[in-house]
Enzyme design. Structure first.
Site, short mmCIF file in Angstrom:
data_model
loop_
_atom_site.label_atom_id
_atom_site.label_comp_id
_atom_site.label_asym_id
_atom_site.label_seq_id
_atom_site.Cartn_x
_atom_site.Cartn_y
_atom_site.Cartn_z
N TYR A 1 0.81 -1.22 0.00
CA TYR A 1 0.00 0.00 0.00
C TYR A 1 0.85 1.28 0.00
O TYR A 1 0.63 2.19 0.80
CB TYR A 1 -0.93 0.03 1.23
CG TYR A 1 -1.94 -1.11 1.31
CD1 TYR A 1 -2.27 -1.90 0.21
CD2 TYR A 1 -2.57 -1.40 2.52
CE1 TYR A 1 -3.18 -2.94 0.32
CE2 TYR A 1 -3.49 -2.44 2.62
CZ TYR A 1 -3.79 -3.21 1.51
OH TYR A 1 -4.69 -4.23 1.63
N GLY B 1 -17.03 1.26 -0.96
CA GLY B 1 -17.75 2.54 -0.88
C GLY B 1 -19.16 2.48 -1.45
O GLY B 1 -20.02 3.28 -1.11
N1 NAP Z 1 -6.44 -8.28 1.52
C1 NAP Z 1 -6.74 -7.64 0.42
O1 NAP Z 1 -6.46 -8.09 -0.68
C2 NAP Z 1 -7.44 -6.31 0.52
C3 NAP Z 1 -8.07 -5.74 -0.60
C4 NAP Z 1 -8.72 -4.53 -0.46
C5 NAP Z 1 -8.74 -3.89 0.76
N2 NAP Z 1 -8.11 -4.46 1.84
C6 NAP Z 1 -8.14 -3.82 3.18
O2 NAP Z 1 -9.50 -3.59 3.54
C7 NAP Z 1 -9.69 -2.23 3.87
C8 NAP Z 1 -11.10 -1.79 3.53
O3 NAP Z 1 -11.44 -2.08 2.20
P1 NAP Z 1 -11.64 -0.98 1.06
O4 NAP Z 1 -10.99 0.30 1.46
O5 NAP Z 1 -11.28 -1.62 -0.21
O6 NAP Z 1 -13.21 -0.81 0.98
P2 NAP Z 1 -14.39 -0.33 1.95
O7 NAP Z 1 -13.93 -0.24 3.34
O8 NAP Z 1 -15.51 -1.22 1.61
O9 NAP Z 1 -14.74 1.10 1.36
C9 NAP Z 1 -13.85 2.16 1.37
C10 NAP Z 1 -14.44 3.27 0.52
O10 NAP Z 1 -15.68 3.68 1.07
C11 NAP Z 1 -15.70 5.08 1.33
N3 NAP Z 1 -16.40 5.22 2.62
C12 NAP Z 1 -16.03 4.72 3.81
N4 NAP Z 1 -16.94 4.99 4.78
C13 NAP Z 1 -17.92 5.69 4.17
C14 NAP Z 1 -19.14 6.25 4.62
N5 NAP Z 1 -19.53 6.13 5.87
N6 NAP Z 1 -19.92 6.90 3.71
C15 NAP Z 1 -19.54 7.02 2.41
N7 NAP Z 1 -18.39 6.50 1.93
C16 NAP Z 1 -17.59 5.84 2.79
C17 NAP Z 1 -14.25 5.49 1.37
O11 NAP Z 1 -14.11 6.79 0.86
P3 NAP Z 1 -13.51 8.00 1.75
O12 NAP Z 1 -12.10 7.66 2.01
O13 NAP Z 1 -13.69 9.16 0.83
O14 NAP Z 1 -14.36 8.04 2.96
C18 NAP Z 1 -13.57 4.49 0.43
O15 NAP Z 1 -13.61 4.94 -0.90
C19 NAP Z 1 -8.59 -1.51 3.10
O16 NAP Z 1 -8.31 -0.25 3.66
C20 NAP Z 1 -7.44 -2.48 3.22
O17 NAP Z 1 -6.77 -2.29 4.47
C21 NAP Z 1 -7.49 -5.66 1.72
#
Ligand code: NAP
Length: 325
Positions: A57, A205
């Site tokens: 990351y 998101g």
């Molecule tokens: N192991 C893997 O392969 C893998 C893959 C993907 C992710 N991950 C991990 O999982 C974590 C979470 O997954 P993710 O970031 O992909 O997806 P997520 O948590 O499902 O969604 C994140 C997105 O949602 C938005 N968001 C968050 N809270 C919100 C709310 N209350 N209202 C409106 N929009 C909101 C954020 O935008 P803003 O920032 O603008 O709020 C961001 O664009 C990552 O940070 C990472 O650490 C791991």
């Protein structure tokens, strides 16, 4: 915030962790460093004790190292190894020598002398899981890592890995719009006593209602290449967001909170890690830990969701090849 234990590992974390990827990588330009540090420290102040990062990351590990140093001994830091030079575009590298080098580098970047949870980011088809587990055991003997985990691994690999060295957690995608883990993975984890950390619990998101077919992503945003996020699929998939909005209104909550509360209600050993770069959304998401969905609520969601066919793959084909191995 309430806490949960990841399977039988004894690793106790806040019921909701913080996914830190988006602060540095994946969804457009990195967040301003000062703001990012403030967000991470506010998360801790609000009760979050589980922070998720990875070698892959960008400068995220360095960021966490700086932000979390004042309370390092009160939190659980999870990071990941397994891509060549830490870059997903270059393919996998889980050779034992690379795992050890990545661990050493992570310790420096995270400003710590131990990693609480070290995940293999993707199963490497060229390195037997026995060799991966062996490297993990060496690092454990040296006290450099406390627990290990896998990400997007298939059931067979999970079983094999767990036999050699007990696995604390699997981190894979799971949410109301990606429920495949319910078929084989969750029963396997339950049987073995392994915790589950759903990533992208807010559907990257989409499940929050903040994204629709008119949303323009930054040119560097990963969602531009995700079929599920094509304009027409976003339009079709709004049906699921509408359902979340309906339940949210009934529960005096927000769609994001319902999406997270639904995950928490599935199993007591599930710990979602929603990501955000914004303080107000962090507070909103944390609020989900206090929402209890009743059996009736869950049934209502189940009935309505079963009639919705989600459109579009969650990964483009070249990345889909890497999961479930
Ligand atoms: N192991 C893997 O392969 C893998 C893959 C993907 C992710 N991950 C991990 O999982 C974590 C979470 O997954 P993710 O970031 O992909 O997806 P997520 O948590 O499902 O969604 C994140 C997105 O949602 C938005 N968001 C968050 N809270 C919100 C709310 N209350 N209202 C409106 N929009 C909101 C954020 O935008 P803003 O920032 O603008 O709020 C961001 O664009 C990552 O940070 C990472 O650490 C791991």
């Amino acid at each position: 915030m309430k806490t949960r234990t990841l399977g039988k590992s004894g690793l106790e974390v806040s019921a909701l962790g913080l996914g830190c990827m988006g602060l540095s990588f994946g969804y457009g330009p990195a967040t301003d460093k000062k703001e990012a540090i403030q967000l991470l420290r506010s998360a801790f102040d609000a009760g979050v004790t589980f922070f998720d990062t990875a070698e892959a990351y960008g400068a995220n590990e360095e960021l966490l190292g700086e932000a979390l140093a004042p309370f390092r001994d009160k939190i659980v830091i999870a990071t990941k190894f397994g891509f060549k030079e830490g870059q997903p575009t270059l393919g996998m590298d889980s050779r034992p020598e690379n795992i050890k080098a990545v661990a050493e580098a992570a310790l420096k970047k995270l400003k710590t002398d131990y990693i609480d949870l070290f995940y293999q980011h993707r199963v490497d088809p060229n390195v037997p899981i026995e060799d991966v587990a062996g490297a993990i055991q060496d690092l454990m003997k040296e006290g450099k890592i406390k627990h290990w985990g896998l990400s997007e691994a298939g059931a067979q690999t999970i079983r094999k890995a767990h036999t050699i060295q007990p696995v604390a957690a699997l981190q894979s995608e799971y949410s109301l719009w990606w429920r495949e883990p319910e078929q084989e993975i969750l029963p396997t984890l339950e049987e073995l006593g392994i915790g589950f950390v759903p990533f992208s619990p807010l559907g990257k998101g989409f499940l929050t209602g903040a994204i629709n077919e008119n949303t323009q992503f930054d040119s560097t945003d990963f969602r531009n290449i995700v079929p599920r996020f094509s304009e027409e699929n976003r339009k079709a998939n709004q049906e699921l967001v509408d359902l979340l909005k309906t339940i949210a209104t009934e529960k005096n909550a927000t769609p994001a909170q319902i999406a997270l509360a639904w995950l928490l209600a599935q199993k007591p050993w599930i710990v979602p890690i929603p990501g955000t770069t914004k303080l107000h959304r962090l507070q909103e998401n944390i609020g989900a830990a206090s929402i209890d969905l009743t059996i009736n609520d869950l049934q209502e969601i189940e009935n309505a969701a079963s009639k919705i066919a989600i459109q579009g793959a969650r990964y483009p084909a070249h990345l889909q090849n890497r999961v479930g191995k």
